[in-house]
Design an enzyme around this catalytic site. Structure first.
Site, PDB file in Angstrom:
ATOM      1  N   HIS A 136       0.811  -1.221   0.000  1.00 39.51           N
ATOM      2  CA  HIS A 136       0.000   0.000   0.000  1.00 39.51           C
ATOM      3  C   HIS A 136       0.850   1.280   0.000  1.00 39.51           C
ATOM      4  CE1 HIS A 136      -3.407  -2.490   0.230  1.00 39.51           C
ATOM      5  NE2 HIS A 136      -3.488  -2.637   1.533  1.00 39.51           N
ATOM      6  N   HIS A 207      -9.983   1.394   0.679  1.00 42.01           N
ATOM      7  CA  HIS A 207      -9.768   0.284   1.613  1.00 42.01           C
ATOM      8  C   HIS A 207     -10.792   0.314   2.753  1.00 42.01           C
ATOM      9  CE1 HIS A 207      -7.726  -2.992   3.525  1.00 42.01           C
ATOM     10  NE2 HIS A 207      -6.599  -2.855   2.837  1.00 42.01           N
ATOM     11  N   GLU A 345     -11.543  -4.329  -2.629  1.00 38.43           N
ATOM     12  CA  GLU A 345     -10.637  -3.309  -3.158  1.00 38.43           C
ATOM     13  C   GLU A 345     -10.447  -3.497  -4.663  1.00 38.43           C
ATOM     14  OE1 GLU A 345      -7.043  -3.441  -0.479  1.00 38.43           O
ATOM     15  OE2 GLU A 345      -8.288  -5.005   0.427  1.00 38.43           O
TER      16      GLU A 345
END
Length: 381
Positions: A136, A207, A345
């Site tokens: 991420h 998210h 996601e």
């Protein structure tokens, strides 16, 4: 007690009542106090809580710290409004407690193998913050940075990230935008875009941790899940993709027909379940790139609340909150237990920069990255 003392007590009581009433009037439908999100970061970057509402009474609260969805209020099958995402009720916890709750992830959602990307034969080492991989965007990805916010109207919020060349060692000065739009049909329409002055990689997503029951103290494994997919990108014990595709037929990963997540999530005879500690995998969407085709659907049998996901991305990561461990306390003081939520996601596949056979995530100067995701809420009675 004399009459003057009595009058004073009555006055104080009335003042306290008025103050409490005024305080309650300032709260959002989800019970958030916007004042608890007002702060300044790095001396100049203002953080606030923004509220979107539509004509149906649906409410979405977003903080520009990390571009995070903090709460989503939607009606259940009884018509009662429920908050269906995990998160915190103040910005301090978002800053100090590591989490991805509701975040606008960038520069690169999901994992990059060993944190290495190669661009024009130049090998670039990114942070290694998850099993030796870059996850991420690194430990200070955009979910831990401040987006510039502009509320266009009651239904639209535009967030802008100015990411400097070398941000988490990614190349290029990047200007990225995330636009949240709350629509009349109870959808959160999310549009992403980005430009760069140097060749780089981009893969953005949201998210949010969905608990569609509206009670975050309960597990979400009773939810029924559908994914419009025939295959996943399998992972090793460090959650890294191999570059292969694995057919889901006759495996715990076959959600081509809607069924409960709990049905096979505990099947540790399946290597992929063991590797992900449950479901933490990228599904390859059958109609990748078609925003008009249903990508995934999640339904809570308790509340009747249904979430439909549409995207123009080729994949979707289904994560069942396997690494929540009861140590984080969120909104309303609720402790978040393992599998208290499901994340959906939309994305390019994990480690695409190192998998040339997969859709490219390279963004070049003069080009614009775009991505589109719709979270549509309704009720099944």
């Amino acid at each position: 007690m004399n009459k003057f003392t009595l009058i004073a007590c009555i006055a104080i009581a009335m003042l306290s009542s008025c103050t409490a009433q005024k305080s309650n009037e300032n709260l959002t439908e989800s019970g958030l106090n916007p004042a608890k999100f007002d702060t300044i970061i790095d001396g100049t970057k203002a953080v606030k809580l923004y509220t979107l509402k539509n004509e149906n009474g649906m409410e979405v609260c977003v903080t520009n710290f990390g571009g995070r969805i903090v709460s989503i209020m939607v009606p259940d099958k009884a018509g009662k409004m429920q908050d269906v995402v995990l998160g915190f009720d103040n910005v301090a916890d978002y800053i100090n407690v590591p989490s991805d709750f509701g975040a606008s992830i960038g520069r690169y959602a999901n994992r990059i193998n060993k944190g290495i990307i190669v661009i024009d034969n130049d090998s670039i080492q990114l942070p290694q913050n998850n099993f030796g991989h870059c996850l991420h965007g690194g430990p200070k990805g955009w979910q831990y940075q401040v987006y510039e916010a502009k509320q266009i109207n009651d239904q639209t919020l535009e967030l802008t990230m100015n990411s400097a060349d070398g941000d988490q060692n990614f190349p290029g000065n990047v200007v990225a935008k995330v636009t949240y739009k709350l629509t009349p049909d109870n959808s959160i329409d999310i549009s992403y875009s980005a430009t760069t002055d140097k060749k780089t990689v981009i893969n953005m997503t949201n998210h949010s941790y969905f608990n569609l029951s509206g009670d975050a103290s309960t597990l979400s494994t009773d939810n029924k899940l559908f994914v419009n997919s025939d295959s996943i990108t399998p992972i090793d014990s460090t959650c890294m993709t191999s570059g292969e595709m694995m057919a889901v037929k006759n495996t715990p990963f076959d959600f081509s027909t809607e069924r409960a997540i709990s049905e096979k999530i505990g099947d540790t005879t399946c290597e992929q379940i063991k590797n992900g500690n449950g479901y933490d995998h990228n599904w390859v969407l059958k109609d990748k790139g078609n925003i008009n085709v249903l990508a995934a659907k999640l339904t809570s049998p308790k509340s009747g609340i249904t979430l439909q996901v549409y995207t123009n991305e080729p994949g979707i990561q289904v994560y069942t909150g396997n690494f929540l461990d009861g140590t984080v306390k969120g909104k309303k003081g609720i402790v978040y237990q393992q599998r208290a939520a499901v994340c959906l996601e939309t994305q390019h596949y994990p480690d695409s920069p190192n998998k040339p056979q997969w859709p490219s995530v390279i963004l070049e100067p003069g080009k614009t990255y775009t991505s589109h995701c719709i979270y549509k809420f309704s009720v099944e009675k």
